[in-house]
Design a protein around this motif. Structure first.
Motif, mmCIF file in Angstrom:
data_model
loop_
_atom_site.group_PDB
_atom_site.id
_atom_site.type_symbol
_atom_site.label_atom_id
_atom_site.label_comp_id
_atom_site.label_asym_id
_atom_site.label_seq_id
_atom_site.Cartn_x
_atom_site.Cartn_y
_atom_site.Cartn_z
ATOM 1 N N SER A 1 -8.977 8.384 -2.453
ATOM 2 C CA SER A 1 -9.672 7.339 -3.199
ATOM 3 C C SER A 1 -8.770 6.169 -3.569
ATOM 4 N N ASN A 2 -7.517 6.429 -3.920
ATOM 5 C CA ASN A 2 -6.634 5.353 -4.374
ATOM 6 C C ASN A 2 -5.835 4.699 -3.258
ATOM 7 N N ASP A 3 -5.547 5.446 -2.197
ATOM 8 C CA ASP A 3 -4.664 4.934 -1.145
ATOM 9 C C ASP A 3 -5.398 4.689 0.170
ATOM 10 N N PHE A 4 -6.076 5.731 0.662
ATOM 11 C CA PHE A 4 -6.752 5.578 1.945
ATOM 12 C C PHE A 4 -8.018 4.744 1.795
ATOM 13 N N LYS A 5 -8.692 4.917 0.663
ATOM 14 C CA LYS A 5 -9.832 4.103 0.206
ATOM 15 C C LYS A 5 -11.189 4.585 0.705
ATOM 16 N N ASP A 6 -11.387 4.722 2.035
ATOM 17 C CA ASP A 6 -12.750 4.897 2.538
ATOM 18 C C ASP A 6 -12.673 5.229 4.023
ATOM 19 N N ILE A 7 -13.856 5.505 4.621
ATOM 20 C CA ILE A 7 -13.872 5.654 6.082
ATOM 21 C C ILE A 7 -13.452 4.344 6.747
ATOM 22 N N HIS A 8 -13.718 3.217 6.058
ATOM 23 C CA HIS A 8 -13.130 1.952 6.472
ATOM 24 C C HIS A 8 -11.818 1.841 5.700
ATOM 25 N N ALA B 1 0.822 -1.213 0.000
ATOM 26 C CA ALA B 1 0.000 0.000 0.000
ATOM 27 C C ALA B 1 0.852 1.257 0.000
ATOM 28 N N PHE B 2 2.009 1.194 0.646
ATOM 29 C CA PHE B 2 2.923 2.336 0.659
ATOM 30 C C PHE B 2 3.839 2.351 -0.561
ATOM 31 N N LYS B 3 3.625 1.392 -1.469
ATOM 32 C CA LYS B 3 4.357 1.349 -2.751
ATOM 33 C C LYS B 3 5.877 1.370 -2.539
ATOM 34 N N VAL B 4 6.360 0.595 -1.579
ATOM 35 C CA VAL B 4 7.805 0.531 -1.320
ATOM 36 C C VAL B 4 8.465 -0.300 -2.417
ATOM 37 N N PRO B 5 9.370 0.287 -3.229
ATOM 38 C CA PRO B 5 10.012 -0.463 -4.316
ATOM 39 C C PRO B 5 11.008 -1.490 -3.779
ATOM 40 N N VAL B 6 11.030 -2.659 -4.396
ATOM 41 C CA VAL B 6 11.929 -3.737 -3.979
ATOM 42 C C VAL B 6 12.695 -4.235 -5.204
ATOM 43 N N LEU B 7 14.022 -4.247 -5.114
ATOM 44 C CA LEU B 7 14.878 -4.786 -6.171
ATOM 45 C C LEU B 7 15.542 -6.051 -5.658
ATOM 46 N N ASN B 8 15.298 -7.170 -6.321
ATOM 47 C CA ASN B 8 15.854 -8.462 -5.943
ATOM 48 C C ASN B 8 16.971 -8.845 -6.912
ATOM 49 N N VAL B 9 18.178 -8.992 -6.401
ATOM 50 C CA VAL B 9 19.302 -9.452 -7.211
ATOM 51 C C VAL B 9 19.570 -10.903 -6.814
ATOM 52 N N ILE B 10 19.428 -11.817 -7.782
ATOM 53 C CA ILE B 10 19.439 -13.240 -7.442
ATOM 54 C C ILE B 10 20.361 -14.017 -8.378
ATOM 55 N N GLY B 11 20.753 -15.180 -7.921
ATOM 56 C CA GLY B 11 21.454 -16.136 -8.766
ATOM 57 C C GLY B 11 20.452 -17.103 -9.373
ATOM 58 N N LEU B 12 20.668 -17.483 -10.605
ATOM 59 C CA LEU B 12 19.709 -18.349 -11.287
ATOM 60 C C LEU B 12 19.701 -19.766 -10.728
ATOM 61 N N ASN B 13 20.816 -20.174 -10.148
ATOM 62 C CA ASN B 13 20.933 -21.555 -9.665
ATOM 63 C C ASN B 13 21.254 -21.598 -8.172
ATOM 64 N N ARG C 1 3.218 -12.228 -5.351
ATOM 65 C CA ARG C 1 2.278 -11.748 -4.340
ATOM 66 C C ARG C 1 2.330 -10.228 -4.199
ATOM 67 N N TYR C 2 3.531 -9.691 -4.191
ATOM 68 C CA TYR C 2 3.696 -8.260 -3.943
ATOM 69 C C TYR C 2 3.125 -7.430 -5.088
ATOM 70 N N THR C 3 3.431 -7.806 -6.307
ATOM 71 C CA THR C 3 2.914 -7.050 -7.446
ATOM 72 C C THR C 3 1.401 -7.211 -7.586
ATOM 73 N N ALA C 4 0.863 -8.364 -7.192
ATOM 74 C CA ALA C 4 -0.586 -8.546 -7.224
ATOM 75 C C ALA C 4 -1.289 -7.573 -6.284
ATOM 76 N N LEU C 5 -0.584 -7.165 -5.223
ATOM 77 C CA LEU C 5 -1.124 -6.201 -4.267
ATOM 78 C C LEU C 5 -0.845 -4.759 -4.667
ATOM 79 N N GLY C 6 -0.131 -4.573 -5.765
ATOM 80 C CA GLY C 6 0.190 -3.222 -6.220
ATOM 81 C C GLY C 6 1.552 -2.743 -5.811
ATOM 82 N N GLY C 7 2.359 -3.612 -5.197
ATOM 83 C CA GLY C 7 3.703 -3.221 -4.790
ATOM 84 C C GLY C 7 4.684 -3.322 -5.946
ATOM 85 N N PRO C 8 5.571 -2.343 -6.119
ATOM 86 C CA PRO C 8 6.557 -2.393 -7.210
ATOM 87 C C PRO C 8 7.738 -3.287 -6.856
ATOM 88 N N ALA C 9 8.013 -4.262 -7.694
ATOM 89 C CA ALA C 9 9.118 -5.190 -7.433
ATOM 90 C C ALA C 9 9.762 -5.596 -8.746
#
Length: 650
Positions: free
Chosen positions: A460-467, A201-213, A229-237
């Motif tokens: 509307s996009n971040d806080f969403k509602d009174i709930h 929700a806070f759109k914290v960017p995540v960069l993953n540097v990985i080995g293929l094997n 999971r993270y991108t499905a929630l709108g998080g940048p990765a």
């Protein structure tokens, strides 16, 4: 030697007494040509490396583990004007205890050294357990995360429960640190790959540097699942796979040949440092919660109650506060009373307080939330004041040492008022009562308005509602957490728990003796039916606590009842549905008044609806008379009345 002493003194200038008191443990040296200061956080070694010329706002990168591994990124950022910081908590696997140390380290660096409130996190391998453990607890305090060969799931490493080869000794140590059995560890549900809603929700960017094997932290069990999971929630990765150079330690070690690009990712997401409005500006500590803190320290057990409407009932900030308190004080046994009921405001709270909260035992701290529902309840301002004051006085009469926190949550009506330069009436009344009784309060309505205008998020996009959505729930939690931290960081000189003086009431008619009376106490004609377990005949929605409970019901025009009571105020709590009618009522044979029990929500919901039928009465015995009228709201389908409680103050 002279240069070292000058370096030490120049660094100490940035610190307050909190670090100066540890001067016997402070040491200074150089790291890659930059001044470095070593000190202790409790018993843990920590350091800060100072750039030659810090950038405005003092951005910094926080290493989570292995501080001497692949340091090129840190060197580049130091030259650009970033601080570099590290605290060593070996073999804790990001445990709650480790997170407490991280909190202290963060607070010291941001409060004393005035570093940016949103550091970049840099994690290698198991360091990801620390980085994500803290980031998920504090998503508002992270600019971005750079992670290398990351461990996202303890079942993969050190557990070795899938494709990963695991580490039996580390797995054993992990279970000991977390105090988990084998079954509990396998079922553990707060890995870095879990519960990512707030961070996304806070759109914290995540960069993953990985080995293929990588066979220690295989991407299939770690990074791939996280990114999905993270991108499905709108998080940048993003994932950057490294295939060049020697792949050592089962593919877990590889060379970093693009350090400048990775440093740019951190730089671009951390600078310029964004001006974030501080939570403290919206917190009124007043009398504080010293008794609650002393109860924790002295008795190792405490009761916390949450009295509110749907924002308190729904999952979110309340559960976060419970988890925070349990982590902050692991040796304390907490009893949490969840007394949030959707749609209810201060009037309902004042009459249900005894049954829903105080009957559960001595309460040490109570959160009170009513400002949102008070806006739409139709309850007049004087009645709101009687109700809020009644809650405080009733609670303090039950336990004079009880601490309380008033919370004024956000809605669009309040934001519109602030846009016009007007303090919303509900906020004004909450604050007036809090000031009169020296209670802590948090004006979240004003904060949400100000932060939106500051460009930190939108409604509307971040806080969403009174709930609120995940961002809003995190925001509410972080405000309350900051207030609690302010309270807990002040060590009391003694553990004596003192009673609060019960200030003279602003009105002799406050509902300080509000309570429910059973519907069986009414005298009624044959048109009324006592239903011991009412449930609707159709499929419309209901509220917990207002279905499958006893009610006095009628659908008959002319149905009449009399309710004798002793006190100075009386009312009813009804379940208002699609077929709700209109009543007339009088007290002591006075002139009848009419009340439409149908609400704007009745067409789809059996709504708990509290109405005061008489107040400011002379203390003593009275009789309330209720009669069903033949006319009805144009939108209603019937002439029903369902009384679940009588309300009496006295």
């Amino acid at each position: 030697m002279r240069k070292t002493i000058v370096c030490l003194l120049s660094l100490l200038m940035f610190f307050n007494a909190a670090i100066a008191q540890q001067s016997n443990s402070i040491k200074s040296d150089y790291w890659k040509g930059f001044d470095r200061l070593h000190f202790l956080i409790g018993r843990y070694q920590a350091y800060v490396v100072k750039p030659a010329k810090a950038l405005p706002g003092n951005p910094w990168i926080w290493r989570a583990s292995f501080p001497d591994w692949h340091t090129d990124i840190d060197s580049i950022l130091l030259r650009k004007g970033f601080y570099v910081a590290y605290v060593s908590i070996d073999d804790q696997y990001g445990s709650p205890a480790a997170m407490q140390v991280w909190d202290k380290f963060y607070n010291l660096l941001t409060d004393s050294l005035k570093l940016s409130s949103r550091p970049a996190l840099e994690a290698v391998s198991r360091g990801n357990l620390y980085a994500f453990g803290w980031a998920k607890r504090n998503p508002d305090k992270v600019s971005c995360i750079y992670t290398e060969t990351p461990v996202y799931d303890i079942k993969s490493w050190p557990g070795g429960k899938g494709k990963g080869i695991g580490d039996p000794e580390c797995w054993k140590q992990f279970k000991e640190v977390y105090n988990l059995t084998e079954e509990q560890a396998v079922a553990y549900k707060d890995n870095p790959v879990d519960n990512l809603e707030g961070l996304a929700a806070f759109k914290v960017p995540v960069l993953n540097v990985i080995g293929l094997n990588d066979k220690l932290a295989p991407r299939e069990e770690n990074t791939d699942i996280f990114v999905q999971r993270y991108t499905a929630l709108g998080g940048p990765a993003a994932i950057y796979p490294v295939s060049e150079g020697p792949q050592e330690l089962h593919g877990h070690h590889f060379p970093i040949k693009h350090a400048a690009a990775y440093a740019d990712f951190i730089f671009d997401n951390s600078y310029p440092v964004k001006k974030i409005l501080p939570y403290i500006d919206y917190i009124n500590t007043r009398g504080g919660i010293n008794n609650f803190y002393k109860t924790i320290l002295k008795n190792k057990k405490a009761t916390v109650a949450f009295l509110g409407g749907s924002i308190t009932f729904n999952p979110g900030w309340r559960q976060m506060i419970c988890a925070y308190l349990q982590e902050r004080f692991p040796d304390t046994r907490f009893h949490f009373i969840a007394a949030g009921i959707p749609s209810l405001g201060s009037l309902a709270h004042s009459f249900r307080l005894q049954r829903d909260v105080l009957d559960s035992g001595k309460v040490d701290l109570m959160f009170v939330e009513a400002a949102v529902n008070d806006r739409g309840s139709g309850v007049d301002s004087a009645t709101q004041m009687h109700s809020l004051e009644g809650i405080v006085r009733h609670a303090r009469k039950s336990n004079p040492s009880m601490d309380m926190i008033f919370m004024e949550f956000a809605d669009t009506y309040k934001s519109n008022d602030y846009d016009k330069g007007v303090v919303p009436g509900e906020v004004f009344r909450h604050e007036a009562v809090a000031i009169h009784y020296n209670l802590a309060s948090i004006n979240l309505a004003k904060e949400v308005h100000d932060k939106i205008r500051n460009g930190e998020f939108d409604w509307s996009n971040d806080f969403k509602d009174i709930h609120p959505g995940p961002l809003g729930e995190e925001l509410y939690f972080e405000n309350i957490k900051q207030f609690l931290e302010l309270s807990f960081n002040r060590v009391p000189t003694d553990l004596k728990i003192t009673d609060h003086a019960l200030t003279k009431p602003t009105s002799k008619y406050s509902f300080e003796d509000g309570h429910y009376e059973d519907v069986t106490h009414a005298q009624h004609d044959a048109n009324w039916t006592y239903n011991s377990n009412w449930t609707p005949s159709n499929r419309e929605s209901t509220r917990d606590g207002f279905v499958n409970v006893p009610m006095l019901t009628t659908e008959a025009i002319g149905a009449t009842l009399k309710f004798p009571f002793t006190g100075n105020a009386v009312g009813i709590a009804v379940v208002s549905g699609y077929d709700t009618g209109i009543i007339s009522y009088s007290i002591d044979n006075g002139a009848p008044q009419r009340l439409d029990l149908y609400t704007e929500f009745s067409n789809w919901l059996y709504l708990p609806y509290y109405q005061l039928l008489g107040k400011d009465l002379k203390n003593g015995k009275h009789i309330l008379t209720i009669k069903m009228e033949k006319d009805k709201n144009p939108n209603s389908k019937g002439n029903a009345c369902r009384i679940v409680h009588f309300l009496v103050n006295g």
